[in-house]
Design a protein around this motif. Sequence first.
Motif, PDB file in Angstrom:
ATOM      1  N   HIS A 150       0.364  -0.898  -2.354  1.00  0.00           N
ATOM      2  CA  HIS A 150       0.287  -1.704  -1.124  1.00  0.00           C
ATOM      3  C   HIS A 150       1.610  -1.626  -0.384  1.00  0.00           C
ATOM      4  O   HIS A 150       2.658  -1.345  -0.970  1.00  0.00           O
ATOM      5  CB  HIS A 150      -0.110  -3.153  -1.425  1.00  0.00           C
ATOM      6  CG  HIS A 150       0.908  -3.954  -2.168  1.00  0.00           C
ATOM      7  ND1 HIS A 150       1.852  -4.742  -1.533  1.00  0.00           N
ATOM      8  CD2 HIS A 150       1.136  -4.116  -3.497  1.00  0.00           C
ATOM      9  CE1 HIS A 150       2.601  -5.349  -2.438  1.00  0.00           C
ATOM     10  NE2 HIS A 150       2.192  -4.982  -3.635  1.00  0.00           N
ATOM     11  N   ILE A 151       1.555  -1.877   0.923  1.00  0.00           N
ATOM     12  CA  ILE A 151       2.749  -1.722   1.758  1.00  0.00           C
ATOM     13  C   ILE A 151       3.172  -3.020   2.437  1.00  0.00           C
ATOM     14  O   ILE A 151       4.125  -3.028   3.218  1.00  0.00           O
ATOM     15  CB  ILE A 151       2.549  -0.627   2.821  1.00  0.00           C
ATOM     16  CG1 ILE A 151       1.298  -0.910   3.649  1.00  0.00           C
ATOM     17  CG2 ILE A 151       2.456   0.744   2.162  1.00  0.00           C
ATOM     18  CD1 ILE A 151       1.144  -0.018   4.857  1.00  0.00           C
ATOM     19  N   ASP A 152       2.479  -4.110   2.165  1.00  0.00           N
ATOM     20  CA  ASP A 152       2.890  -5.393   2.716  1.00  0.00           C
ATOM     21  C   ASP A 152       3.854  -6.083   1.759  1.00  0.00           C
ATOM     22  O   ASP A 152       3.816  -5.858   0.550  1.00  0.00           O
ATOM     23  CB  ASP A 152       1.684  -6.288   2.994  1.00  0.00           C
ATOM     24  CG  ASP A 152       0.844  -6.569   1.749  1.00  0.00           C
ATOM     25  OD1 ASP A 152       0.623  -5.620   0.970  1.00  0.00           O
ATOM     26  OD2 ASP A 152       0.415  -7.723   1.556  1.00  0.00           O
ATOM     27  N   SER A 153       4.732  -6.897   2.316  1.00  0.00           N
ATOM     28  CA  SER A 153       5.730  -7.626   1.530  1.00  0.00           C
ATOM     29  C   SER A 153       5.822  -9.061   2.034  1.00  0.00           C
ATOM     30  O   SER A 153       5.502  -9.339   3.197  1.00  0.00           O
ATOM     31  CB  SER A 153       7.109  -6.956   1.656  1.00  0.00           C
ATOM     32  OG  SER A 153       7.101  -5.659   1.095  1.00  0.00           O
ATOM     33  N   PRO A 154       6.269  -9.991   1.189  1.00  0.00           N
ATOM     34  CA  PRO A 154       6.444 -11.377   1.638  1.00  0.00           C
ATOM     35  C   PRO A 154       7.378 -11.457   2.849  1.00  0.00           C
ATOM     36  O   PRO A 154       8.361 -10.707   2.939  1.00  0.00           O
ATOM     37  CB  PRO A 154       7.052 -12.060   0.417  1.00  0.00           C
ATOM     38  CG  PRO A 154       6.555 -11.260  -0.740  1.00  0.00           C
ATOM     39  CD  PRO A 154       6.548  -9.839  -0.255  1.00  0.00           C
ATOM     40  N   ARG A 155       7.082 -12.387   3.739  1.00  0.00           N
ATOM     41  CA  ARG A 155       7.840 -12.479   4.996  1.00  0.00           C
ATOM     42  C   ARG A 155       7.506 -13.806   5.675  1.00  0.00           C
ATOM     43  O   ARG A 155       6.781 -14.639   5.124  1.00  0.00           O
ATOM     44  CB  ARG A 155       7.452 -11.320   5.910  1.00  0.00           C
ATOM     45  CG  ARG A 155       5.958 -11.316   6.253  1.00  0.00           C
ATOM     46  CD  ARG A 155       5.566 -10.203   7.190  1.00  0.00           C
ATOM     47  NE  ARG A 155       4.195 -10.347   7.636  1.00  0.00           N
ATOM     48  CZ  ARG A 155       3.153  -9.700   7.146  1.00  0.00           C
ATOM     49  NH1 ARG A 155       3.326  -8.849   6.146  1.00  0.00           N
ATOM     50  NH2 ARG A 155       1.935  -9.900   7.635  1.00  0.00           N
TER      51      ARG A 155
END
Length: 441
Positions: free
Chosen positions: A83-88
């Motif tokens: 996956h390529i999403d990260s916490p933000r």
Amino acid sequence: MRDKEVIEKFAKDYLEFMKKAKTERLTISIFEDMLKEKGFIPLDEFTGDPKDMAVYHINLGKALFALRVIDDLRSGMNLVVAHIDSPRLDLKPRPLIEEEEIALFKTHYYGGIKKYHWLNIPLAIHGVVYTSEGKKVEIHLGEDPDDPVFAIPDILPHLDRKDKSVKEKFQAEKLNPIVGTVPSDEEKEAVKMNVLRILNEKYGITEEDLISAELELVPAMFPREVGIDRSLIGAYGHDDRVCSFAGIKALLSVESPSKSFGVVLFDKEEIGSEGNTSAKSRFYLRVLRKILKMQGVSDVEYALDEVLEKTSVISGDVCAGVNPPYKEVHDINNAPRLGYGVVLVKYTGSGGKYGSNDAHAEFVGKIRRILKKSGVVWQVGLLGKVDEGGGGTVAKFLADKGAQVVDMGPALLGMHSPFELVSKADLYETYLAYKNLLEKM
């Protein structure tokens, strides 16, 4: 022994990638350029032999399936998925407010974070805005040394001596970065109006346009080498761009594949893989159906099941490494360590393996043999002690479709923080593992 220069070269390439890959859209754009450079073309533009293809498909700018087809797809595939999403921090649809003559952005955190990590650090903003006329406007502010940044100021320790729980002390509704302090000539909300004026002059957008926007606040910090020996890399978003980068690099380096192979990169893993760019979505299955049709298959649905049941998948995701001050949360005998190679994780989940993909012994044995024969340095790991906590990956969603799946990636320290740490050596072993597994699974 590995050639240190080779490891350092790979780490340097990764550092350059991480300087730019701050969001899903930016990450996909970089990977598309890498694929094109190596001869991959969009699936919709392919007109050649459907049994000899190097193609990719991008889903809504946030997910990607790159596939090298060799002969009949019904023979199955070897895949690395990540996956390529990260916490933000995401801006709310109506984000701009003014309090005490200071303009602020209202945010909603994305994924699992410790809220205090995001206080008093420089933040950049990235994303897109669609105007009332349908025009797409890209915003990238805070990364260039000449750019302004945003910040969420914490309360000073002198006035913060009451004993409160972490949840009481650090509230999500207070994660609001300062946007501006200079008033306009307006009588009401003069600072907010001045911010809107600047946004309109710089980007041509109005306050209402922010409703149809995706704007993400991320740390405005470059990745750095960490330690006097420079053995680690510190950066925002190792989870899980470290695995996506290693996967794409492996895909482009495969030399002697045994069957079709590819990489699938998903969005929305950090919020449960919900939505039509996630691992629960059907976009990658649609790609496979199209290729099967191109190969002349009549019963596509049966053939798709056949493909997936003959497919081996490495779910590329990071693991929690042993952090010396907090080692009590780990079962040390099953805990990964930085610098000991890529981590093979048989299962994740929590509370009795709930929500996990528990890889079958036969498949784990096969993976072990390939890693050993290929000379890859690897270790075993689990996500902490039983009932200490837990978490999940995209593995179970591919397993649900019939594929054989196991989790594998490097160990991190400071996972889900604005500045995670990964070992250069583990980064390189992850790449080598993915390359050999794409070739030989």
